[in-house]
Design an enzyme around this catalytic site. Structure first.
Site, mmCIF file in Angstrom:
data_model
loop_
_atom_site.group_PDB
_atom_site.id
_atom_site.type_symbol
_atom_site.label_atom_id
_atom_site.label_comp_id
_atom_site.label_asym_id
_atom_site.label_seq_id
_atom_site.Cartn_x
_atom_site.Cartn_y
_atom_site.Cartn_z
ATOM 1 N N LYS A 87 0.842 -1.204 0.000
ATOM 2 C CA LYS A 87 0.000 0.000 0.000
ATOM 3 C C LYS A 87 0.877 1.255 0.000
ATOM 4 O O LYS A 87 0.589 2.231 -0.704
ATOM 5 C CB LYS A 87 -0.897 0.010 1.245
ATOM 6 C CG LYS A 87 -2.086 -0.934 1.150
ATOM 7 C CD LYS A 87 -2.817 -0.994 2.481
ATOM 8 C CE LYS A 87 -4.142 -1.719 2.359
ATOM 9 N NZ LYS A 87 -5.104 -1.018 1.486
ATOM 10 N N GLU A 109 2.811 -2.732 13.156
ATOM 11 C CA GLU A 109 3.291 -1.454 13.700
ATOM 12 C C GLU A 109 4.070 -0.709 12.619
ATOM 13 O O GLU A 109 5.036 -1.252 12.074
ATOM 14 C CB GLU A 109 4.197 -1.679 14.917
ATOM 15 C CG GLU A 109 4.668 -0.357 15.520
ATOM 16 C CD GLU A 109 5.617 -0.541 16.706
ATOM 17 O OE1 GLU A 109 5.150 -0.578 17.850
ATOM 18 O OE2 GLU A 109 6.839 -0.666 16.463
ATOM 19 N N HIS A 167 4.215 6.688 15.433
ATOM 20 C CA HIS A 167 3.941 5.243 15.456
ATOM 21 C C HIS A 167 2.446 5.012 15.273
ATOM 22 O O HIS A 167 1.642 5.562 16.029
ATOM 23 C CB HIS A 167 4.330 4.629 16.803
ATOM 24 C CG HIS A 167 5.795 4.705 17.103
ATOM 25 N ND1 HIS A 167 6.348 4.191 18.252
ATOM 26 C CD2 HIS A 167 6.830 5.231 16.404
ATOM 27 C CE1 HIS A 167 7.653 4.394 18.242
ATOM 28 N NE2 HIS A 167 7.977 5.036 17.136
ATOM 29 N N GLU A 220 21.109 6.513 18.864
ATOM 30 C CA GLU A 220 20.578 6.398 20.224
ATOM 31 C C GLU A 220 20.360 4.926 20.565
ATOM 32 O O GLU A 220 20.623 4.487 21.678
ATOM 33 C CB GLU A 220 19.272 7.200 20.319
ATOM 34 C CG GLU A 220 18.790 7.435 21.732
ATOM 35 C CD GLU A 220 17.944 6.301 22.268
ATOM 36 O OE1 GLU A 220 17.766 6.230 23.491
ATOM 37 O OE2 GLU A 220 17.465 5.477 21.476
HETATM 38 P P1 GTP Z 1 7.393 -1.654 23.479
HETATM 39 O O1 GTP Z 1 7.114 -2.184 22.105
HETATM 40 O O2 GTP Z 1 7.308 -2.694 24.529
HETATM 41 O O3 GTP Z 1 8.651 -0.835 23.514
HETATM 42 O O4 GTP Z 1 6.206 -0.691 23.873
HETATM 43 P P2 GTP Z 1 5.348 0.230 22.935
HETATM 44 O O5 GTP Z 1 4.917 -0.555 21.741
HETATM 45 O O6 GTP Z 1 4.318 0.898 23.765
HETATM 46 O O7 GTP Z 1 6.434 1.287 22.555
HETATM 47 P P3 GTP Z 1 6.516 2.502 21.559
HETATM 48 O O8 GTP Z 1 5.379 2.561 20.588
HETATM 49 O O9 GTP Z 1 6.771 3.706 22.377
HETATM 50 O O10 GTP Z 1 7.873 2.138 20.799
HETATM 51 C C1 GTP Z 1 7.991 0.992 20.023
HETATM 52 C C2 GTP Z 1 9.248 1.023 19.167
HETATM 53 O O11 GTP Z 1 9.628 2.356 18.822
HETATM 54 C C3 GTP Z 1 10.488 0.463 19.805
HETATM 55 O O12 GTP Z 1 10.522 -0.936 19.648
HETATM 56 C C4 GTP Z 1 11.598 1.152 18.991
HETATM 57 O O13 GTP Z 1 11.739 0.562 17.698
HETATM 58 C C5 GTP Z 1 11.035 2.526 18.803
HETATM 59 N N1 GTP Z 1 11.402 3.430 19.905
HETATM 60 C C6 GTP Z 1 10.596 3.873 20.903
HETATM 61 N N2 GTP Z 1 11.261 4.693 21.740
HETATM 62 C C7 GTP Z 1 12.522 4.790 21.254
HETATM 63 C C8 GTP Z 1 13.700 5.499 21.691
HETATM 64 O O14 GTP Z 1 13.702 6.202 22.709
HETATM 65 N N3 GTP Z 1 14.813 5.348 20.936
HETATM 66 C C9 GTP Z 1 14.856 4.588 19.813
HETATM 67 N N4 GTP Z 1 16.019 4.514 19.148
HETATM 68 N N5 GTP Z 1 13.784 3.890 19.388
HETATM 69 C C10 GTP Z 1 12.627 3.992 20.090
HETATM 70 MG MG MG Z 2 6.742 -2.106 20.426
#
Ligand code: GTP
Ligand code: MG
Length: 238
Positions: A53, A172, A153, A187
């Site tokens: 898509k 995702e 996201h 980072e």
């Molecule tokens: P998790 O998947 O358990 O981390 O929780 P979530 O799905 O609520 O997290 P979120 O949507 O905030 O972030 C998911 C993904 O975004 C992570 O697996 C990373 O790929 C990326 N990400 C989020 N925060 C950071 C950060 O501070 N630094 C970097 N480099 N990547 C991040």
């Molecule tokens: Mg995640």
């Protein structure tokens, strides 16, 4: 251009990996291995549906506006070990149903755009498509994380059509600019660098926060030049 972060699912290999996990510590029920492999195939399908898509939207922009909003994409399926590790961290049973009900990032697509405007236009056009739905949005561009992380996201539910009918499957999608991606890669590398003394780690984190702000400024200035060239309003204008 799409970068696949691993090769296509190979059922035999996946089964072997699950069996290895199982033999090591009996963590995963052997009777669910086939179901797990089937589920991964559905996640793979959902990941391909979403990236197709996005490719179609990108090519439409190229044809209509001679502009490529998407610089490139990356996609990956979470590894068996990361899936089981995440279930354990969340205190969930190691069963196929807990993956299906609780993990929304087994299939992941990262969309790297040239400009912030592209991030929002591509994500809005994708979100508006009638056959998929938006399950969750986290906008770390409007509200950056404390460490300076920025990205948009979105978790989508995508129908994957199998012989048994439609299976709505989460994917995702992380939308970000080249500058945000450049920052996030460093980072991420720093986060796994545990052999540096704490003082150096916190010094680097502070520098990275400064870099995030500088990159944001540079991006705004470049976005404005790009808008001016294309006759669009400047950032900050109504
Ligand atoms: P998790 O998947 O358990 O981390 O929780 P979530 O799905 O609520 O997290 P979120 O949507 O905030 O972030 C998911 C993904 O975004 C992570 O697996 C990373 O790929 C990326 N990400 C989020 N925060 C950071 C950060 O501070 N630094 C970097 N480099 N990547 C991040
Ligand atoms: Mg995640």
């Amino acid at each position: 251009m799409i970068l696949d972060r691993q090769s296509r699912i190979n059922t035999g290999e996946l089964k072997a990996r699950l069996k290895a996990v199982n033999f090591d510590d009996g963590r995963f029920p052997a009777e669910e291995i086939t179901e797990f492999v089937d589920l991964m195939q559905v996640y793979e399908g959902a990941m391909y549906e979403i990236s197709t898509k996005l490719e179609i939207l990108d090519s439409e922009f190229q044809v209509r506006f001679a502009h490529d909003p998407i610089h490139h994409m990356e996609r990956r399926l979470k590894s068996v070990n990361s899936i089981l590790g995440k279930l354990e961290r969340k205190g969930l049973p190691l069963k196929v149903n807990s993956i299906r009900d609780n993990l929304f990032d087994v299939a992941g697509v990262r969309v790297i755009c040239n400009y912030r405007d592209d991030v929002y236009s591509v994500s809005n056009y994708l979100s508006a498509q009638s056959d998929i739905s938006v399950l969750r949005v986290k906008d770390y561009i409007k509200n950056p994380k404390q460490n300076g992380y920025r990205s948009l996201h979105v978790i989508y539910a995508v129908p994957v059509f199998l012989s048994s009918g439609a299976h709505y499957t989460p994917v995702e999608v992380q939308f970000r600019t080249i500058a945000m991606d450049y920052w996030a890669s460093l980072e991420h590398a720093l986060r796994y660098k545990t052999d540096l003394p704490d003082s150096r780690l916190s010094e680097h984190s502070q520098t990275l926060l400064d870099c995030a702000r500088s990159l944001q400024n540079i991006e705004t200035q470049m976005q404005n030049i790009h808008r001016d060239i294309n006759g669009a309003p400047q950032v900050g204008e109504a």
